[in-house]
Structures are given as structure tokens and as C-alpha cells.
Design a protein around this motif. Structure first.
Motif, PDB file in Angstrom:
ATOM      1  N   ARG A 114     -10.805 -58.584 -36.832  1.00 30.19           N
ATOM      2  CA  ARG A 114      -9.282 -57.908 -37.414  1.00 30.19           C
ATOM      3  C   ARG A 114      -8.397 -58.528 -37.114  1.00 30.19           C
ATOM      4  NH1 ARG A 114     -12.504 -55.493 -40.151  1.00 30.19           N
ATOM      5  NH2 ARG A 114     -13.010 -53.663 -40.556  1.00 30.19           N
ATOM      6  N   LEU A 115      -7.461 -58.406 -38.834  1.00 31.35           N
ATOM      7  CA  LEU A 115      -6.325 -59.082 -38.306  1.00 31.35           C
ATOM      8  C   LEU A 115      -4.981 -57.688 -38.273  1.00 31.35           C
ATOM      9  CD1 LEU A 115      -6.734 -62.787 -40.725  1.00 31.35           C
ATOM     10  CD2 LEU A 115      -6.692 -61.961 -37.381  1.00 31.35           C
ATOM     11  N   PHE A 116      -4.792 -57.522 -37.436  1.00 32.77           N
ATOM     12  CA  PHE A 116      -3.670 -56.579 -37.903  1.00 32.77           C
ATOM     13  C   PHE A 116      -2.459 -56.600 -37.728  1.00 32.77           C
ATOM     14  CE2 PHE A 116      -6.807 -54.439 -34.274  1.00 32.77           C
ATOM     15  CZ  PHE A 116      -7.666 -53.939 -34.951  1.00 32.77           C
ATOM     16  N   CYS A 117      -1.728 -56.185 -38.891  1.00 29.67           N
ATOM     17  CA  CYS A 117      -0.217 -55.830 -39.020  1.00 29.67           C
ATOM     18  C   CYS A 117      -0.052 -54.949 -39.018  1.00 29.67           C
ATOM     19  CB  CYS A 117      -0.265 -56.373 -40.333  1.00 29.67           C
ATOM     20  SG  CYS A 117      -0.852 -58.236 -40.969  1.00 29.67           S
ATOM     21  N   VAL A 118       2.228 -54.993 -38.679  1.00 29.09           N
ATOM     22  CA  VAL A 118       2.291 -53.827 -38.196  1.00 29.09           C
ATOM     23  C   VAL A 118       2.783 -53.125 -39.410  1.00 29.09           C
ATOM     24  CG1 VAL A 118       2.810 -55.309 -36.349  1.00 29.09           C
ATOM     25  CG2 VAL A 118       4.351 -55.178 -37.308  1.00 29.09           C
ATOM     26  N   SER A 119       2.531 -53.195 -40.464  1.00 32.53           N
ATOM     27  CA  SER A 119       3.126 -53.168 -41.784  1.00 32.53           C
ATOM     28  C   SER A 119       2.423 -52.756 -42.796  1.00 32.53           C
ATOM     29  CB  SER A 119       5.080 -53.164 -41.551  1.00 32.53           C
ATOM     30  OG  SER A 119       4.845 -54.124 -42.663  1.00 32.53           O
ATOM     31  N   GLU A 120       2.175 -52.284 -43.658  1.00 27.86           N
ATOM     32  CA  GLU A 120       1.130 -51.540 -44.712  1.00 27.86           C
ATOM     33  C   GLU A 120       2.458 -53.119 -46.263  1.00 27.86           C
ATOM     34  OE1 GLU A 120      -1.298 -50.926 -46.221  1.00 27.86           O
ATOM     35  OE2 GLU A 120      -1.741 -48.605 -44.749  1.00 27.86           O
ATOM     36  N   ALA A 121       3.796 -53.305 -45.747  1.00 29.78           N
ATOM     37  CA  ALA A 121       4.317 -55.036 -46.292  1.00 29.78           C
ATOM     38  C   ALA A 121       3.208 -55.920 -45.320  1.00 29.78           C
ATOM     39  CB  ALA A 121       5.242 -54.241 -46.053  1.00 29.78           C
ATOM     40  N   CYS A 122       3.993 -56.449 -44.787  1.00 28.19           N
ATOM     41  CA  CYS A 122       3.012 -56.946 -43.903  1.00 28.19           C
ATOM     42  C   CYS A 122       1.600 -56.964 -44.518  1.00 28.19           C
ATOM     43  CB  CYS A 122       3.596 -57.285 -42.658  1.00 28.19           C
ATOM     44  SG  CYS A 122       4.780 -57.524 -42.333  1.00 28.19           S
ATOM     45  N   LYS A 123       0.945 -56.038 -44.223  1.00 26.50           N
ATOM     46  CA  LYS A 123      -0.079 -56.406 -44.870  1.00 26.50           C
ATOM     47  C   LYS A 123      -0.575 -57.281 -46.121  1.00 26.50           C
ATOM     48  CE  LYS A 123      -4.405 -53.870 -45.976  1.00 26.50           C
ATOM     49  NZ  LYS A 123      -4.950 -51.872 -46.077  1.00 26.50           N
ATOM     50  N   GLN A 124       0.126 -57.100 -47.300  1.00 29.60           N
ATOM     51  CA  GLN A 124      -0.061 -56.583 -47.754  1.00 29.60           C
ATOM     52  C   GLN A 124       0.125 -58.493 -48.048  1.00 29.60           C
ATOM     53  OE1 GLN A 124      -1.578 -55.687 -50.686  1.00 29.60           O
ATOM     54  NE2 GLN A 124      -1.762 -53.837 -49.377  1.00 29.60           N
ATOM     55  N   SER A 141      17.247 -56.004 -46.605  1.00 30.93           N
ATOM     56  CA  SER A 141      15.382 -54.900 -46.825  1.00 30.93           C
ATOM     57  C   SER A 141      14.357 -56.004 -46.820  1.00 30.93           C
ATOM     58  CB  SER A 141      15.959 -54.988 -48.771  1.00 30.93           C
ATOM     59  OG  SER A 141      15.773 -56.259 -49.136  1.00 30.93           O
ATOM     60  N   PHE A 142      14.357 -56.606 -45.550  1.00 26.07           N
ATOM     61  CA  PHE A 142      12.787 -57.012 -44.741  1.00 26.07           C
ATOM     62  C   PHE A 142      11.734 -56.269 -45.078  1.00 26.07           C
ATOM     63  CE2 PHE A 142      13.739 -53.567 -41.726  1.00 26.07           C
ATOM     64  CZ  PHE A 142      12.920 -53.073 -41.792  1.00 26.07           C
ATOM     65  N   ALA A 143      10.242 -56.664 -44.995  1.00 24.41           N
ATOM     66  CA  ALA A 143       9.213 -56.395 -46.388  1.00 24.41           C
ATOM     67  C   ALA A 143       8.901 -55.159 -46.003  1.00 24.41           C
ATOM     68  CB  ALA A 143       8.456 -56.792 -45.591  1.00 24.41           C
ATOM     69  N   ALA A 144       9.121 -54.371 -44.684  1.00 25.12           N
ATOM     70  CA  ALA A 144       8.888 -53.048 -44.523  1.00 25.12           C
ATOM     71  C   ALA A 144       9.559 -51.970 -44.112  1.00 25.12           C
ATOM     72  CB  ALA A 144       7.367 -53.218 -43.241  1.00 25.12           C
ATOM     73  N   ALA A 145      10.998 -52.683 -45.034  1.00 25.08           N
ATOM     74  CA  ALA A 145      11.779 -51.054 -44.882  1.00 25.08           C
ATOM     75  C   ALA A 145      11.567 -50.222 -45.039  1.00 25.08           C
ATOM     76  CB  ALA A 145      13.181 -52.034 -44.543  1.00 25.08           C
ATOM     77  N   ARG A 146      11.074 -49.781 -46.394  1.00 27.13           N
ATOM     78  CA  ARG A 146      10.757 -48.572 -46.782  1.00 27.13           C
ATOM     79  C   ARG A 146       9.095 -47.695 -46.057  1.00 27.13           C
ATOM     80  NH1 ARG A 146      14.170 -50.518 -50.429  1.00 27.13           N
ATOM     81  NH2 ARG A 146      15.003 -50.089 -51.652  1.00 27.13           N
ATOM     82  N   GLU A 147       9.270 -47.987 -45.171  1.00 29.71           N
ATOM     83  CA  GLU A 147       7.905 -47.352 -44.699  1.00 29.71           C
ATOM     84  C   GLU A 147       8.917 -47.402 -43.701  1.00 29.71           C
ATOM     85  OE1 GLU A 147       4.561 -50.134 -43.940  1.00 29.71           O
ATOM     86  OE2 GLU A 147       4.951 -51.029 -44.911  1.00 29.71           O
ATOM     87  N   GLN A 148       9.849 -46.790 -42.917  1.00 32.76           N
ATOM     88  CA  GLN A 148      10.715 -46.961 -42.063  1.00 32.76           C
ATOM     89  C   GLN A 148      11.701 -46.217 -42.580  1.00 32.76           C
ATOM     90  OE1 GLN A 148      10.822 -50.234 -39.687  1.00 32.76           O
ATOM     91  NE2 GLN A 148      10.541 -49.338 -37.846  1.00 32.76           N
ATOM     92  N   ILE A 149      12.288 -46.077 -43.258  1.00 36.30           N
ATOM     93  CA  ILE A 149      13.540 -45.763 -43.867  1.00 36.30           C
ATOM     94  C   ILE A 149      13.882 -45.273 -45.055  1.00 36.30           C
ATOM     95  CG2 ILE A 149      15.548 -46.342 -44.214  1.00 36.30           C
ATOM     96  CD1 ILE A 149      15.601 -46.614 -41.304  1.00 36.30           C
ATOM     97  N   SER A 150      13.974 -44.133 -45.666  1.00 37.83           N
ATOM     98  CA  SER A 150      13.906 -43.467 -46.440  1.00 37.83           C
ATOM     99  C   SER A 150      15.501 -44.016 -47.072  1.00 37.83           C
ATOM    100  CB  SER A 150      13.870 -42.109 -46.234  1.00 37.83           C
ATOM    101  OG  SER A 150      12.517 -41.822 -46.352  1.00 37.83           O
ATOM    102  N   ASP A 151      15.304 -44.359 -48.028  1.00 30.34           N
ATOM    103  CA  ASP A 151      16.865 -45.007 -48.287  1.00 30.34           C
ATOM    104  C   ASP A 151      17.776 -43.470 -48.887  1.00 30.34           C
ATOM    105  OD1 ASP A 151      18.843 -46.899 -49.001  1.00 30.34           O
ATOM    106  OD2 ASP A 151      18.802 -46.568 -50.950  1.00 30.34           O
ATOM    107  N   GLY A 152      19.045 -43.762 -48.289  1.00 36.40           N
ATOM    108  CA  GLY A 152      19.903 -42.396 -48.462  1.00 36.40           C
ATOM    109  C   GLY A 152      19.363 -41.063 -48.234  1.00 36.40           C
ATOM    110  N   GLN A 153      18.780 -41.273 -47.073  1.00 39.59           N
ATOM    111  CA  GLN A 153      18.325 -39.717 -46.987  1.00 39.59           C
ATOM    112  C   GLN A 153      18.256 -40.038 -44.769  1.00 39.59           C
ATOM    113  OE1 GLN A 153      14.267 -39.179 -48.240  1.00 39.59           O
ATOM    114  NE2 GLN A 153      14.918 -37.359 -49.013  1.00 39.59           N
TER     115      GLN A 153
END
Length: 393
Positions: A171-181, A327-339
């Protein structure tokens, strides 16, 4: 179940903190017996849970796995000479060959259910290597996992090296969906091995530590950035140029604190003086408990060129501090822009108006803080991911 984690060191750093948090999580599961083999020690050793067995490398391995700046601080001439000798040797025979010689002496006959290389090798580095090699060649385990903490495309991973390195891993574990893709795009032949496990956070501990002391006297607007002071990836020098633009626009009712140490600290201090912003920028240095700073600050600002799944963003959200980030690859997995924060491109021209706007409109930050308070950060997803992978047969 016997599990081995392999680490380069426990110096202060994002991956090291992520490992500590992962160890705290897995140590809660009674059916896991956990060993850690770390090439070198560090200030975070004290945070390893007491029910985790820790093994450390011999002197030479410790010296090459410890940053040279840390070795020099010890003022041990013999250790400094040995470290320099290793630097010469690695240029002659290569990192892989030197690590192979040293790591072979640390192998044992114990069979693990799972062996984990927790540190991804740093591209183009002589010494930030070795955990992948050790797990692959010198550990007996039924399953072998590698953790990847960054965006392989932005970090310039070497394709040919990665194909060989990850061939024998289950297994190769990435720390975000964006990094996985991105990793699946980079290594399509290994796409069935690639999964996600988010970073863990000791939520209650962070909240408790955040009230341990008062970090500073509150000002009109307190900005904060945290990380290794290394401009190539973290780009802390942008902060100084942003401050210059803010002052030129007659916006000076703020204080921007920078926590951390690194190779570009002195250079950035000089630049702050040259740009005339040393009155609004404060370099705090290393801080073993940064949480009071995060709690008291109005906003955390991330200027990185790229990240995997930055710990400091999760820590800020736990302490209900909004985040402005590139806007790093996984930014939207942690931050909801404007919220709960704002996402912008990584250049000064786009960062400046966003930061100027929140300084002049503090109400927008209060709205974000309310959203964060109503949407509390949890480890639930990471727990589900880890148990699913670790307990799979």
C-alpha cells in the motif's frame, strides 16, 4: 497484531508531528503491538506514547539522519567530523549505498504483520532518505506500507526511482485525495496500491495546550504563519513583500508573527529590515507549543508553493482560527473557501488583496470563526481509513 513504524528522526517538523499523532491514535487499539525504529532522536521523542517500543540507530546513522545544523549545535567536534566524513562518502558512493551499509546492521529476524515507511524520501537530498529502503530490504513483514506526505508532482519525485522503490510495497498511503490522484497519474501501474489516510490530530490535547500560556498582547489584527523557514517550498519571503505592499497602502494596524526555524531565517530577517517591515513582522523562532499563538491569532496564513495535508491548517481549525492559504493540491479538502477560510493563488498579486481585505474587514473573520465553531473538526474519517486498511486481511 505487530506493527513497525520506521522514521528518519523526531526533530520538530510536520511529518514528525503527524507520526506522533498517528502513534497516539494506533496505541489506543489494544490489539496493536507497536514498535518504532527511528534512525535518530529529536525533541519530539518525549511525545511518543509510553506503550510504544522505540529503537534508535547507531551513532553514524543518527548523525546522517540529524540535520547538520543540529549536529553543530552540540559542539561535539568528533560528531561534526564524522558527519562531514559521511557527507564526503555519500558523494563518492551515493546515498543508497551508504544507507544500505548502515541499515543492514540494524535488521533483525522479527516478523511483523505490518511494516511502515513513514517518511517519503526527499528528492535531490543526500540524507533525508532511507526509511523506504529499510522497510523494503531489511524488515520481514507480511504487509509493507509507505506513507507519502506531499504532492509527488510538485515535489519533483523521480519516476524511475519511485517505480523501483514502491515495487515491493502493498500500500502507498497519501495524506489527501488530491495527492492520491496525482500519485495515480504519476505511477499508474501502482494505482491499485494507492489509498488515502488523513492525518490525525490529538484534538483535546491541542485545545488544552492552547490555554497553557498567553502568547502575546492582543493587537488590532494578529496574523500568523508557522513552518520550517525554507523559502523554496514554504516561501516565507513572500510575507515580507506582502507587508511592504500593505504598509505602502497605509495599512499598518497589524502584526504578522512567524513561528519556526530553518536555513532561510537569517536571510528573511535581513530582508524584513531592508524592506522596512521589521516593525510589523516578528520572527518568534522555534516554539514547542505553538497553540496559544494559533488560538490568539485572528487568521493563519499559509504561503507554501505546495503541501500534502498540512498539519497546521487542521490545528488552526481545531482552535477556531480561520485560514488563508495558497491553492495547494488538497486545499479544498481542508478549507471551504469563504466559510472557514480563503483560498488564493500563490503569487503576491493575488495574496495581497485577500489579506488587505480581511485586515480592513474583521467582521468577515468573525463570520468564518462562527462557521468553524458550528462545524467542529474530528478524526472520524481518518480513523475509518486507518482501521479499514490495517485490519484488512
Amino acid at each position: 497484531m505487530k506493527i513497525l513504524f520506521v522514521a528518519q528522526n523526531f526533530q520538530m517538523g510536520g511529518i514528525q508531528k503527524a507520526l506522533i499523532n498517528t502513534l497516539k491514535e494506533v496505541s489506543l487499539y489494544k490489539h496493536y503491538e507497536i514498535d518504532v525504529f527511528t534512525f535518530a532522536e529529536g525533541v519530539l521523542m518525549k511525545d511518543i506514547p509510553p506503550n510504544v517500543n522505540v529503537y534508535t540507530g547507531n551513532l553514524l546513522l543518527q548523525l546522517i539522519a540529524t540535520p547538520f545544523a543540529e549536529v553543530k549545535k552540540r559542539k561535539n567536534v568528533w560528531h561534526i567530523m564524522l558527519r562531514i566524513f559521511c557527507m564526503i562518502v555519500v558523494r563518492l558512493i551515493g546515498s543508497n549505498n551508504l544507507y544500505a551499509i548502515l541499515l543492514k546492521t540494524h535488521s533483525n529476524n522479527r516478523l511483523y504483520d505490518i511494516a511502515i515507511s513513514y517518511f517519503n524520501d526527499v528528492p535531490h537530498s543526500y540524507f533525508n532518505q532511507g526509511t523506504n529502503l529499510f522497510v523494503d530490504k531489511f524488515v520481514k513483514a507480511n504487509r509493507k506500507f509507505a506513507w507519502i506526505h506531499t504532492d509527488p508532482l510538485k515535489a519533483n519525485f523521480n519516476y524511475d526511482v519511485c517505480v523501483i522503490t514502491y515495487k515491493n510495497y502493498d500500500r502507498l498511503f497519501c495524506v489527501s485525495e488530491a495527492c492520491k490522484q496525482n500519485l495515480m497519474h504519476f505511477l499508474p501501474q501502482y494505482k491499485n496500491k494507492i489509498q488515502v489516510i488523513y492525518n490525525f490530530f490529538p484534538i483535546e490535547e491541542i485545545k488544552e495546550l492552547a490555554w497553557q500560556y498567553t502568547a502575546f498582547e492582543k493587537g488590532t489584527m494578529d496574523l500568523l504563519s508557522i513552518g520550517r523557514i525554507e523559502n523554496a517550498t514554504k516561501r516565507f519571503e513572500l510575507i515580507l513583500h506582502l507587508c511592504k505592499l500593505l504598509k505602502e497602502a497605509s495599512i499598518s494596524n497589524f502584526r504578522w508573527r512567524i513561528l519556526g526555524n530553518g536555513p532561510d531565517l537569517l536571510q528573511n530577517k535581513r530582508l524584513a529590515f531592508e524592506l522596512g517591515v521589521d516593525d510589523v513582522v516578528e520572527f518568534i523562532g522555534v516554539c514547542h507549543n505553538p497553540y496559544p499563538f494559533i488560538r490568539q491569532s485572528d487568521v493563519l496564513i499559509l504561503t507554501s508553493a505546495y503541501e500534502g495535508y498540512p498539519m497546521v491548517v487542521g490545528e488552526a481549525l481545531i482552535l477556531e482560527t480561520p485560514v488563508i492559504t495558497t491553492s495547494f493540491a488538497a486545499a479544498r479538502e481542508q478549507i471551504s473557501d469563504g466559510q472557514n477560510g480563503l483560498i488564493t493563488s500563490g503569487n503576491v498579486e493575488d495574496l495581497y488583496p485577500v489579506i488587505a481585505s480581511v485586515i480592513e474587514n474583521a467582521d468577515s473573520l468573525q463570520t468564518m470563526k462562527k462557521f468553524i465553531e458550528e462545524n467542529q473538526y474530528t478524526n472520524q474519517k481518518a480513523q475509518e481509513q486507518l482501521v479499514w486498511e490495517f485490519d484488512a486481511k
